[in-house]
Design a protein around this motif. Structure first.
Motif, PDB file in Angstrom:
ATOM      1  N   TRP A  85       0.839  -1.205   0.000  1.00  0.00           N
ATOM      2  CA  TRP A  85       0.000   0.000   0.000  1.00  0.00           C
ATOM      3  C   TRP A  85       0.873   1.254   0.000  1.00  0.00           C
ATOM      4  O   TRP A  85       0.614   2.189  -0.760  1.00  0.00           O
ATOM      5  CB  TRP A  85      -0.923   0.010   1.216  1.00  0.00           C
ATOM      6  CG  TRP A  85      -1.815   1.232   1.246  1.00  0.00           C
ATOM      7  CD1 TRP A  85      -3.028   1.375   0.645  1.00  0.00           C
ATOM      8  CD2 TRP A  85      -1.525   2.491   1.867  1.00  0.00           C
ATOM      9  NE1 TRP A  85      -3.512   2.643   0.857  1.00  0.00           N
ATOM     10  CE2 TRP A  85      -2.610   3.348   1.602  1.00  0.00           C
ATOM     11  CE3 TRP A  85      -0.455   2.960   2.616  1.00  0.00           C
ATOM     12  CZ2 TRP A  85      -2.658   4.651   2.073  1.00  0.00           C
ATOM     13  CZ3 TRP A  85      -0.496   4.275   3.080  1.00  0.00           C
ATOM     14  CH2 TRP A  85      -1.595   5.103   2.816  1.00  0.00           C
ATOM     15  N   TYR A 135       0.735   3.899  -2.951  1.00  0.00           N
ATOM     16  CA  TYR A 135       0.199   5.211  -2.582  1.00  0.00           C
ATOM     17  C   TYR A 135       1.217   6.321  -2.811  1.00  0.00           C
ATOM     18  O   TYR A 135       0.858   7.442  -3.201  1.00  0.00           O
ATOM     19  CB  TYR A 135      -0.225   5.190  -1.113  1.00  0.00           C
ATOM     20  CG  TYR A 135      -0.954   6.426  -0.664  1.00  0.00           C
ATOM     21  CD1 TYR A 135      -2.291   6.642  -0.994  1.00  0.00           C
ATOM     22  CD2 TYR A 135      -0.306   7.404   0.107  1.00  0.00           C
ATOM     23  CE1 TYR A 135      -2.963   7.782  -0.580  1.00  0.00           C
ATOM     24  CE2 TYR A 135      -0.964   8.546   0.530  1.00  0.00           C
ATOM     25  CZ  TYR A 135      -2.298   8.724   0.184  1.00  0.00           C
ATOM     26  OH  TYR A 135      -2.962   9.862   0.592  1.00  0.00           O
ATOM     27  N   THR A 136       2.495   6.024  -2.566  1.00  0.00           N
ATOM     28  CA  THR A 136       3.533   7.051  -2.701  1.00  0.00           C
ATOM     29  C   THR A 136       4.297   6.954  -4.013  1.00  0.00           C
ATOM     30  O   THR A 136       5.291   7.663  -4.199  1.00  0.00           O
ATOM     31  CB  THR A 136       4.536   6.939  -1.533  1.00  0.00           C
ATOM     32  OG1 THR A 136       5.169   5.642  -1.582  1.00  0.00           O
ATOM     33  CG2 THR A 136       3.840   7.111  -0.201  1.00  0.00           C
ATOM     34  N   ASP A 137       3.854   6.055  -4.909  1.00  0.00           N
ATOM     35  CA  ASP A 137       4.537   5.864  -6.193  1.00  0.00           C
ATOM     36  C   ASP A 137       6.007   5.497  -6.002  1.00  0.00           C
ATOM     37  O   ASP A 137       6.888   5.998  -6.704  1.00  0.00           O
ATOM     38  CB  ASP A 137       4.425   7.114  -7.073  1.00  0.00           C
ATOM     39  CG  ASP A 137       3.014   7.297  -7.628  1.00  0.00           C
ATOM     40  OD1 ASP A 137       2.301   6.279  -7.772  1.00  0.00           O
ATOM     41  OD2 ASP A 137       2.620   8.444  -7.895  1.00  0.00           O
ATOM     42  N   SER A 173      -6.458   2.654   2.667  1.00  0.00           N
ATOM     43  CA  SER A 173      -6.968   3.679   1.738  1.00  0.00           C
ATOM     44  C   SER A 173      -8.188   4.380   2.317  1.00  0.00           C
ATOM     45  O   SER A 173      -8.358   5.594   2.148  1.00  0.00           O
ATOM     46  CB  SER A 173      -7.315   3.033   0.392  1.00  0.00           C
ATOM     47  OG  SER A 173      -6.151   2.640  -0.295  1.00  0.00           O
ATOM     48  N   GLN A 228      -8.140   8.119   0.728  1.00  0.00           N
ATOM     49  CA  GLN A 228      -7.657   8.183  -0.646  1.00  0.00           C
ATOM     50  C   GLN A 228      -8.841   8.365  -1.589  1.00  0.00           C
ATOM     51  O   GLN A 228      -9.864   7.684  -1.468  1.00  0.00           O
ATOM     52  CB  GLN A 228      -6.897   6.898  -1.006  1.00  0.00           C
ATOM     53  CG  GLN A 228      -6.346   6.885  -2.420  1.00  0.00           C
ATOM     54  CD  GLN A 228      -5.630   5.592  -2.742  1.00  0.00           C
ATOM     55  OE1 GLN A 228      -5.519   4.706  -1.899  1.00  0.00           O
ATOM     56  NE2 GLN A 228      -5.144   5.466  -3.967  1.00  0.00           N
ATOM     57  N   THR A 273      -3.402   6.360  -7.874  1.00  0.00           N
ATOM     58  CA  THR A 273      -2.079   6.932  -8.118  1.00  0.00           C
ATOM     59  C   THR A 273      -1.557   6.470  -9.482  1.00  0.00           C
ATOM     60  O   THR A 273      -2.057   5.510 -10.070  1.00  0.00           O
ATOM     61  CB  THR A 273      -1.101   6.508  -7.019  1.00  0.00           C
ATOM     62  OG1 THR A 273      -0.910   5.087  -7.088  1.00  0.00           O
ATOM     63  CG2 THR A 273      -1.641   6.876  -5.644  1.00  0.00           C
ATOM     64  N   MET A 302      -0.432   2.864  -9.385  1.00  0.00           N
ATOM     65  CA  MET A 302      -1.571   1.936  -9.438  1.00  0.00           C
ATOM     66  C   MET A 302      -2.025   1.726 -10.876  1.00  0.00           C
ATOM     67  O   MET A 302      -2.266   0.594 -11.311  1.00  0.00           O
ATOM     68  CB  MET A 302      -2.726   2.467  -8.598  1.00  0.00           C
ATOM     69  CG  MET A 302      -2.538   2.375  -7.103  1.00  0.00           C
ATOM     70  SD  MET A 302      -3.922   3.145  -6.211  1.00  0.00           S
ATOM     71  CE  MET A 302      -5.298   2.109  -6.742  1.00  0.00           C
ATOM     72  N   MET A 339      -7.019  -1.324  -2.801  1.00  0.00           N
ATOM     73  CA  MET A 339      -7.086   0.126  -2.936  1.00  0.00           C
ATOM     74  C   MET A 339      -8.152   0.538  -3.941  1.00  0.00           C
ATOM     75  O   MET A 339      -8.854   1.530  -3.749  1.00  0.00           O
ATOM     76  CB  MET A 339      -5.716   0.655  -3.346  1.00  0.00           C
ATOM     77  CG  MET A 339      -4.628   0.384  -2.309  1.00  0.00           C
ATOM     78  SD  MET A 339      -2.960   0.783  -2.879  1.00  0.00           S
ATOM     79  CE  MET A 339      -3.006   2.575  -2.840  1.00  0.00           C
TER      80      MET A 339
END
Length: 427
Positions: free
Chosen positions: A125, A129-131, A186, A191, A195, A198, A254
């Motif tokens: 995750w 989420y933060t790439d 998420s 969220q 992203t 994702m 997510m």
């Protein structure tokens, strides 16, 4: 080679030595001892991996015999000295009984198993989420999916219905925990959108099936081969299996939290594809290396279960591939984007006005209902002697590219951004 420590009632040790000699055992030894009940003979035997199952089968004909199998390779050296290099380099595959027992030993407790699945969900995750791509690699190392996937293949090869259902249960339990953890995170952090990582990792290639097929083969070979016959570690092959499972599981969780059902469908497709692909190649390799419905100290296998399970695996794989290739572009976006890039380069190369600098075609997962958006950015440079305006070049190039992409029946809406770059003026 493998070492076996064999205990047998006193006076029977010579029979064990005779059996070991008939199987080319090395460095044999016998001594008397006493266990908690009676005097016994203890026999040390070193035999090649290939002879372990035959030795155990013959030992079972003797009364009250018990043995300890050391699952690590040993190097018993014996005369003549000139043959020492051959004795050391003669490395063979593990015996079927050792493959089966090592698979069972990897089961572990439910608490630790689900704990690793939860930790994999946390890490995947954070990565999505933060790439952060390297965190996906970390999640692959933590994820415990390789164990049940390999045990499922062993159960298929053995025809073991009990191990089969237990492996399926553990496989989907681990996936469910990873999906649930990613989804809950998420929701907690509110969220709202997918992203870029994702979206990138949800893109499926038309050759996606090759990854689970390779992962299954690599995992089976790692369990079959002796630890000194390969430079590839178990962690590496386990990571290869998890590579095809951890990111899709995170995307499913997510995507469910933000109601991106297109991402969820793609993730579920990948998870099912991995299961059947890994099981197919791994089960066939296990069968090739000697695992069967009946073996030494193993009697619960059903001979009919292997062909039935293999047929169901092939049927599932065929159904998934049929779904993939009959529903473009949803399950082929990665491949179609590459094909679109190739078509764009061809269009630009045939255009007398410009030279290609760079092109990039990608699916955007836009929120426009019923539209598969292919966003194409094309950088070009006008050729020498071309004096028409950049806007006219852009308009002609955009029209040519859109026309070519629509002719290819990609079932997409191509949105083209053609950018005409100007070199610096010469002094």
């Amino acid at each position: 080679m493998r070492q076996l420590i064999i205990q047998i009632p006193q006076g029977q040790g010579n029979k064990v030595l005779d059996i070991a000699k008939s199987l080319n055992g090395a460095n044999l030894a016998k001594f008397e001892a006493t266990n908690s009940d009676e005097p016994i003979d203890v026999v040390l035997v070193y035999v090649s991996n290939r002879q372990v199952e035959k030795l155990v089968a013959k030992l079972e004909e003797l009364p009250k015999v018990s043995f300890t199998l050391l699952p690590t390779g040993v190097m018993p050296l014996h005369p003549p000295v000139s043959e020492a290099p051959q004795q050391v380099t003669n490395v063979e595959e593990r015996s079927p009984i050792e493959i089966f027992l090592s698979g069972l030993q990897s089961v572990g407790s439910w608490q630790g198993f689900l704990g690793y699945a939860a930790m994999a969900g946390f890490v995947v995750w954070i990565g999505l989420y933060t790439d952060t791509t390297y965190l996906l690699t970390a999640a692959m190392l933590i994820a415990p999916f390789a164990g049940p996937a390999m045990n499922l293949a062993i159960a298929t090869a053995r025809g073991d219905r009990q191990l089969l259902w237990r492996s399926i249960l553990r496989y989907f339990a681990a996936l469910a925990v990873t999906i649930l953890v990613a989804g809950i995170l998420s929701l907690i952090l509110q969220q709202k959108i997918a992203t870029s990582l994702m979206i990138e990792r949800s893109q499926i290639s038309s050759v996606a099936v090759l990854l689970p097929l390779a992962a299954g083969a690599a995992g089976a070979l790692n369990l079959v081969q002796s630890e000194r016959s390969s430079l590839v570690s178990g962690a590496a092959t386990g990571m290869l299996v998890a590579a095809s499972l951890a990111p899709p599981a995170g995307i499913v969780g997510m995507g469910s939290a933000i109601a991106r059902w297109d991402l969820v469908i793609n993730g579920l497709f990948l998870l099912l594809l991995q299961l059947v692909g890994i099981n197919l190649t791994a089960a066939l390799l296990f069968r090739f290396f000697g695992l069967s419905a009946r073996g030494v100290r193993y009697t619960r296998g059903k001979s009919w279960l292997f062909p039935v399970t293999l047929a169901l695996t092939l049927l599932g794989l065929t159904a998934l591939l049929t779904w993939q290739f009959n529903s473009p572009p949803d399950l082929q976006r990665s491949t179609l984007a590459q094909r679109a890039d190739a078509q764009i380069e061809e269009v630009v190369s045939q255009n007398p006005l410009v030279d290609l600098v760079q092109t990039n075609a990608r699916f955007t997962r836009s929120q426009i209902p019923g539209q598969n958006t292919l966003l194409t950015t094309v950088y070009v440079q006008r050729r020498k002697g071309v004096d028409i305006s950049a806007e006219e070049i852009r308009s002609r190039l955009t029209q040519a590219i859109q026309s070519r992409l629509q002719q290819q029946n990609f079932d997409v809406i191509p949105l083209v951004d053609a950018i005409v770059l100007e070199p610096p003026a010469s002094k």
